[in-house]
Structures are given as structure tokens and as C-alpha cells.
Design a protein around this motif. Structure first.
Motif, PDB file in Angstrom:
ATOM      1  N   LEU A  10       0.810  -1.215   0.000  1.00 32.98           N
ATOM      2  CA  LEU A  10       0.000   0.000   0.000  1.00 32.98           C
ATOM      3  C   LEU A  10       0.844   1.266   0.000  1.00 32.98           C
ATOM      4  O   LEU A  10       0.585   2.203  -0.764  1.00 32.98           O
ATOM      5  CB  LEU A  10      -0.929  -0.014   1.221  1.00 32.98           C
ATOM      6  CG  LEU A  10      -1.754   1.256   1.446  1.00 32.98           C
ATOM      7  CD1 LEU A  10      -2.689   1.519   0.275  1.00 32.98           C
ATOM      8  CD2 LEU A  10      -2.533   1.167   2.757  1.00 32.98           C
ATOM      9  N   ILE A  11       1.862   1.333   0.844  1.00 31.54           N
ATOM     10  CA  ILE A  11       2.632   2.570   0.960  1.00 31.54           C
ATOM     11  C   ILE A  11       3.359   2.874  -0.345  1.00 31.54           C
ATOM     12  O   ILE A  11       3.404   4.028  -0.791  1.00 31.54           O
ATOM     13  CB  ILE A  11       3.615   2.480   2.151  1.00 31.54           C
ATOM     14  CG1 ILE A  11       2.832   2.315   3.455  1.00 31.54           C
ATOM     15  CG2 ILE A  11       4.503   3.718   2.224  1.00 31.54           C
ATOM     16  CD1 ILE A  11       3.695   2.137   4.683  1.00 31.54           C
ATOM     17  N   SER A  23       3.472  -1.672   7.151  1.00 30.96           N
ATOM     18  CA  SER A  23       3.049  -1.717   5.762  1.00 30.96           C
ATOM     19  C   SER A  23       2.058  -2.859   5.571  1.00 30.96           C
ATOM     20  O   SER A  23       2.018  -3.816   6.339  1.00 30.96           O
ATOM     21  CB  SER A  23       4.260  -1.901   4.834  1.00 30.96           C
ATOM     22  OG  SER A  23       4.941  -3.095   5.145  1.00 30.96           O
ATOM     23  N   LYS A  24       1.226  -2.754   4.540  1.00 27.67           N
ATOM     24  CA  LYS A  24       0.231  -3.781   4.251  1.00 27.67           C
ATOM     25  C   LYS A  24       0.031  -3.841   2.751  1.00 27.67           C
ATOM     26  O   LYS A  24       0.441  -2.934   2.016  1.00 27.67           O
ATOM     27  CB  LYS A  24      -1.085  -3.465   4.967  1.00 27.67           C
ATOM     28  CG  LYS A  24      -1.709  -2.137   4.548  1.00 27.67           C
ATOM     29  CD  LYS A  24      -2.930  -1.774   5.376  1.00 27.67           C
ATOM     30  CE  LYS A  24      -2.581  -1.322   6.765  1.00 27.67           C
ATOM     31  NZ  LYS A  24      -3.733  -0.776   7.510  1.00 27.67           N
ATOM     32  N   GLY A  25      -0.601  -4.888   2.270  1.00 23.12           N
ATOM     33  CA  GLY A  25      -0.853  -4.996   0.842  1.00 23.12           C
ATOM     34  C   GLY A  25      -0.888  -6.437   0.372  1.00 23.12           C
ATOM     35  O   GLY A  25      -0.738  -7.382   1.156  1.00 23.12           O
ATOM     36  N   ILE A  26      -1.117  -6.614  -0.936  1.00 25.37           N
ATOM     37  CA  ILE A  26      -1.124  -7.929  -1.571  1.00 25.37           C
ATOM     38  C   ILE A  26       0.286  -8.148  -2.112  1.00 25.37           C
ATOM     39  O   ILE A  26       0.628  -7.700  -3.187  1.00 25.37           O
ATOM     40  CB  ILE A  26      -2.173  -7.990  -2.692  1.00 25.37           C
ATOM     41  CG1 ILE A  26      -3.544  -7.549  -2.170  1.00 25.37           C
ATOM     42  CG2 ILE A  26      -2.255  -9.399  -3.278  1.00 25.37           C
ATOM     43  CD1 ILE A  26      -4.579  -7.342  -3.253  1.00 25.37           C
ATOM     44  N   TRP A  27       1.108  -8.831  -1.344  1.00 21.31           N
ATOM     45  CA  TRP A  27       2.543  -8.849  -1.638  1.00 21.31           C
ATOM     46  C   TRP A  27       2.979 -10.048  -2.475  1.00 21.31           C
ATOM     47  O   TRP A  27       4.136 -10.140  -2.879  1.00 21.31           O
ATOM     48  CB  TRP A  27       3.353  -8.770  -0.346  1.00 21.31           C
ATOM     49  CG  TRP A  27       3.402 -10.007   0.484  1.00 21.31           C
ATOM     50  CD1 TRP A  27       2.387 -10.567   1.190  1.00 21.31           C
ATOM     51  CD2 TRP A  27       4.552 -10.828   0.727  1.00 21.31           C
ATOM     52  NE1 TRP A  27       2.817 -11.686   1.865  1.00 21.31           N
ATOM     53  CE2 TRP A  27       4.148 -11.869   1.595  1.00 21.31           C
ATOM     54  CE3 TRP A  27       5.877 -10.789   0.309  1.00 21.31           C
ATOM     55  CZ2 TRP A  27       5.010 -12.847   2.039  1.00 21.31           C
ATOM     56  CZ3 TRP A  27       6.756 -11.774   0.753  1.00 21.31           C
ATOM     57  CH2 TRP A  27       6.315 -12.784   1.612  1.00 21.31           C
ATOM     58  N   GLU A  44      11.928  -2.379   3.217  1.00 21.42           N
ATOM     59  CA  GLU A  44      10.845  -2.567   4.167  1.00 21.42           C
ATOM     60  C   GLU A  44       9.512  -2.683   3.443  1.00 21.42           C
ATOM     61  O   GLU A  44       8.551  -3.252   3.958  1.00 21.42           O
ATOM     62  CB  GLU A  44      10.807  -1.402   5.149  1.00 21.42           C
ATOM     63  CG  GLU A  44       9.845  -1.617   6.296  1.00 21.42           C
ATOM     64  CD  GLU A  44       9.998  -0.567   7.364  1.00 21.42           C
ATOM     65  OE1 GLU A  44       9.275  -0.636   8.368  1.00 21.42           O
ATOM     66  OE2 GLU A  44      10.836   0.332   7.195  1.00 21.42           O
ATOM     67  N   PHE A  45       9.451  -2.167   2.208  1.00 14.82           N
ATOM     68  CA  PHE A  45       8.226  -2.190   1.419  1.00 14.82           C
ATOM     69  C   PHE A  45       8.346  -3.246   0.322  1.00 14.82           C
ATOM     70  O   PHE A  45       9.208  -3.151  -0.556  1.00 14.82           O
ATOM     71  CB  PHE A  45       7.959  -0.814   0.794  1.00 14.82           C
ATOM     72  CG  PHE A  45       7.958   0.304   1.789  1.00 14.82           C
ATOM     73  CD1 PHE A  45       7.262   0.187   2.976  1.00 14.82           C
ATOM     74  CD2 PHE A  45       8.665   1.468   1.543  1.00 14.82           C
ATOM     75  CE1 PHE A  45       7.258   1.205   3.900  1.00 14.82           C
ATOM     76  CE2 PHE A  45       8.668   2.502   2.458  1.00 14.82           C
ATOM     77  CZ  PHE A  45       7.965   2.378   3.646  1.00 14.82           C
ATOM     78  N   GLU A  46       7.445  -4.222   0.355  1.00 20.96           N
ATOM     79  CA  GLU A  46       7.511  -5.326  -0.607  1.00 20.96           C
ATOM     80  C   GLU A  46       7.389  -4.848  -2.046  1.00 20.96           C
ATOM     81  O   GLU A  46       7.934  -5.451  -2.964  1.00 20.96           O
ATOM     82  CB  GLU A  46       6.426  -6.350  -0.292  1.00 20.96           C
ATOM     83  CG  GLU A  46       6.647  -7.146   0.982  1.00 20.96           C
ATOM     84  CD  GLU A  46       6.188  -6.421   2.240  1.00 20.96           C
ATOM     85  OE1 GLU A  46       6.278  -7.011   3.324  1.00 20.96           O
ATOM     86  OE2 GLU A  46       5.746  -5.254   2.135  1.00 20.96           O
ATOM     87  N   GLY A  47       6.669  -3.741  -2.258  1.00 23.03           N
ATOM     88  CA  GLY A  47       6.492  -3.224  -3.608  1.00 23.03           C
ATOM     89  C   GLY A  47       7.767  -2.715  -4.237  1.00 23.03           C
ATOM     90  O   GLY A  47       7.850  -2.565  -5.465  1.00 23.03           O
TER      91      GLY A  47
END
Length: 366
Positions: A35-36, A165-169, A346-349
Motif C-alpha cells: 500500500l505505501i 506496511s500492508k498490501g497484496i505482496w 521494508e516495502f515489498e512493492g
């Protein structure tokens, strides 16, 4: 690795992203991702979220509002479809799933693959899939099953609100289950069953070895009498193992391959890292089949804490005495020190496979 099915339809790529409460609509997101990173890519704050005080100044945006990932997709049901599974390989970390307005389920653990039976919810043509993330980290429900550095570390930023952080990783896809069902996993287990090696093994003389394969099968009914699991590999004869499943349910089918005098796998700098492919075909003997593969290596490994020049002296021995604790791989003593490799992002994206390969290669080459 994805689950094994007669066909897979991936839903990865560009999704819609919105939050009515935050007055944010018409945004775009990337799946897999987070998300971030998606908010940053949409220009909702200047520069990187880790730049200056962005991490603190904008934390409310991703912490205190609902965010919805949504995609529209066309689907046509296959003639051999007994069931269709909606598969989330990885969601971080707590979300509600709806398909065509119907609740499908909740995902709570970053490291668990979630599957949902959705054949009855799919329609011919256009379908709508939504993933809703609620405000804040749902720590009361996820039991902290998420990447530890998500909430800050000595090398990763934290914030007063403990931003996570959150999301569809990982990937999202539909899996078609025929009368074979689906294979949710194939677990290989390599075991050296030869005499304890007091001198290094060689490619021309080693073993014997057993390779166990555990097939985790989700069945939706009985299989045909001709159903088999066919295993092809270079280290053992090609073999067909019969499979008889009488009713719907979860099953584990175990098979064993025997071999010897294989090309060994060695640690970096000690020899070649020889690997073998195992090609698998799960078939009903007529028109439906599932193909998968796994890759394995052969090594005999021991943690040695005593004089092992005579294996008979090892029984009941405790402590290393005057000997240095060491690893023994394929009969050769290996002295090694450990090191930590923290996540590059830190961010999967923002994860970059090429950058990770580059760092690992540097560690290998010295």
C-alpha cells in the motif's frame, strides 16, 4: 511456487485503489506490491515515504483509513471444472475478500497461502474482486504473523503510531480443479542412508540415498482407477505411482525414490552445486493432468561436536572437548561463520530481485 491445477488464471498487474473516507479515488495499484509504495507511486506525498519526515507526517494516510484494492476480470468456466479456487499466495496482513459482492473470507497471516472455493460465486464474463484493508494493524487477530521489520528495526524506520506496511505482496490467481482436485504442495525430503562418512564422498561413490516426495492433494471427489503420479528425473528410473482417492477431502500421498552415486551438492568454494530436476505429472490417464516440478540437491550434513574419526565413539558423547565445533558436509569438515542478511526493502512493492541476486553473488564471490 503456485499450487498445481489443470489451469491457472493470474490476476496480477494493475488494480484500482481507493479510500472513500480518505477522499482518495481513482488511484492505481500494482499487485504484487504494498500500500505505501502504491500511495507513493500515485504522488500522494513528495519523494520517497522514507525521505525526511514523510514517514511520520503521512502515517495517518495509510494507518487510519480503509483501503480497497479492486480488479475486474473476465472469466469463462472450463468444461472440466469441478471447482475453482481463488488463491492468495501472500497478503499482509489482515484483509477481507469479496467476489461479486459476496464475502469470501478473511486473510490474517502474511506467511500463509489462502485458498477459497468460488465456483458458485463466479459469473460468465466480467467479475469484480475486492480486498479491503481496515485501519491500523490488526494485531489482535493476526498474532503478529508478519515480517518483523515492518514495524521498525535498528535499520528500518519506526513511527509514533508504529506504522506497519500492508498490501497484496504475492500473486493472486484462479485455479481450476478437475476430478483430480489440486496439488497444494509437493515437499521433497532427501536423506543420506549410507555409512557415516569419515572421509569426503565423491560423485562416483556415495549413497545410498532416498528421496521422499509428499504430495498434498485437495480432492473434490473420487479419482479414476487409472490415476497415477508420474515422476521423471535423472537420478532414478521414471516411475508411475498409482493413486486411489475415494471421496472429497485432503490427502497426503507419499512416494520414495532410491538412488546412489549422484553428483553431490557442495557449499560455495568446496565444489559444484549440482542440482536435479524432478518433473511430476498427476494424471487421470485420460484427458486431465497437472504438471509440476521441484529441484533438489544431494548432500550429507552433520553438526559435529566430538571426535568423529571413529563413528562408533559418537554414541553418547556430549560436548566438543578440545575439538572445534564444525559442520561436516559430504564427509568434509567445513568451518564457517554466520552473517545476517536483512531485507533490502521494508516495502515489498520496492523489492528488486536483480539487486538481491547482485548482493548474494557478491557474498558468494567475496
Amino acid at each position: 511456487m503456485p499450487i498445481g491445477a489443470t489451469s491457472l488464471t493470474y490476476l496480477d498487474g494493475e488494480w484500482d485503489l481507493y479510500s472513500p473516507l480518505a477522499d482518495k479515488t481513482n488511484l492505481k495499484a500494482t499487485v504484487p506490491g504494498d500500500l505505501i509504495t502504491d500511495l507513493s507511486d500515485n504522488g500522494l506525498f513528495n519523494a520517497s515515504p522514507l525521505y525526511d519526515t514523510n514517514w511520520i507526517d503521512h502515517a495517518d494516510l495509510w494507518n487510519n483509513f480503509n483501503w480497497v484494492y479492486q480488479t475486474m476480470f473476465n472469466y469463462s468456466l472450463a468444461d472440466n471444472a469441478v471447482e475453482v479456487l481463488l488463491v492468495f499466495d501472500g497478503v499482509k496482513m489482515g484483509a477481507n475478500i469479496t467476489l461479486n459482492g459476496f464475502s469470501v473470507g478473511e486473510v490474517l497471516d502474511q506467511f500463509v497461502r489462502y485458498t477459497f472455493d468460488v465456483k458458485s460465486l463466479l459469473v460468465q464474463g466480467e467479475n469484480k474482486l475486492s480486498v479491503l484493508f481496515e485501519p491500523g494493524p490488526p494485531l489482535d487477530r493476526v498474532e503478529k504473523r508478519y515480517m518483523g521489520c515492518s514495524g521498525g528495526w535498528d535499520w528500518a524506520p519506526d513511527s509514533p503510531s508504529h506504522t506497519l506496511s500492508k498490501g497484496i505482496w504475492k500473486s493472486v490467481y484462479l485455479a481450476t480443479a478437475s476430478t483430480l482436485g489440486v496439488i497444494t504442495d509437493v515437499v521433497p525430503q532427501v536423506e543420506y542412508i549410507g555409512p557415516y562418512p569419515t572421509t569426503p564422498l565423491t560423485d562416483s561413490e556415495n549413497g545410498p540415498w532416498t528421496v521422499g516426495l509428499s504430495f498434498h492433494i485437495l480432492a473434490y471427489g473420487p479419482t479414476s482407477a487409472a490415476t497415477t503420479i508420474n515422476v521423471q528425473t535423472e537420478f532414478a528410473p521414471n516411475t508411475a505411482f498409482p493413486v486411489q482417492i475415494d471421496s472429497a477431502g485432503s490427502y497426503i500421498i507419499n512416494v520414495t525414490l532410491d538412488t546412489k552415486n549422484v553428483n553431490l551438492w557442495w557449499p560455495n568454494g568446496c565444489g559444484a552445486q549440482n542440482l536435479y530436476d524432478i518433473n511430476i505429472t498427476y494424471t487421470d490417464g485420460m484427458h486431465d493432468e497437472i504438471t509440476m516440478s521441484r529441484r533438489i540437491g544431494f548432500r550429507a550434513f552433520a553438526l559435529v561436536t566430538a571426535d568423529d574419526t571413529n563413528p562408533a565413539t559418537l554414541q553418547g558423547v556430549e560436548g566438543s572437548g578440545n575439538l572445534t565445533m564444525r559442520f561436516k558436509v559430504n564427509g568434509a569438515d567445513i568451518f564457517a561463520r554466520g552473517a545476517n542478511f536483512v531485507p533490502m526493502e521494508e516495502f515489498e512493492g520496492n523489492a528488486n530481485a536483480e539487486a538481491i541476486r547482485y548482493l548474494v553473488k557478491n557474498a558468494r564471490d567475496g
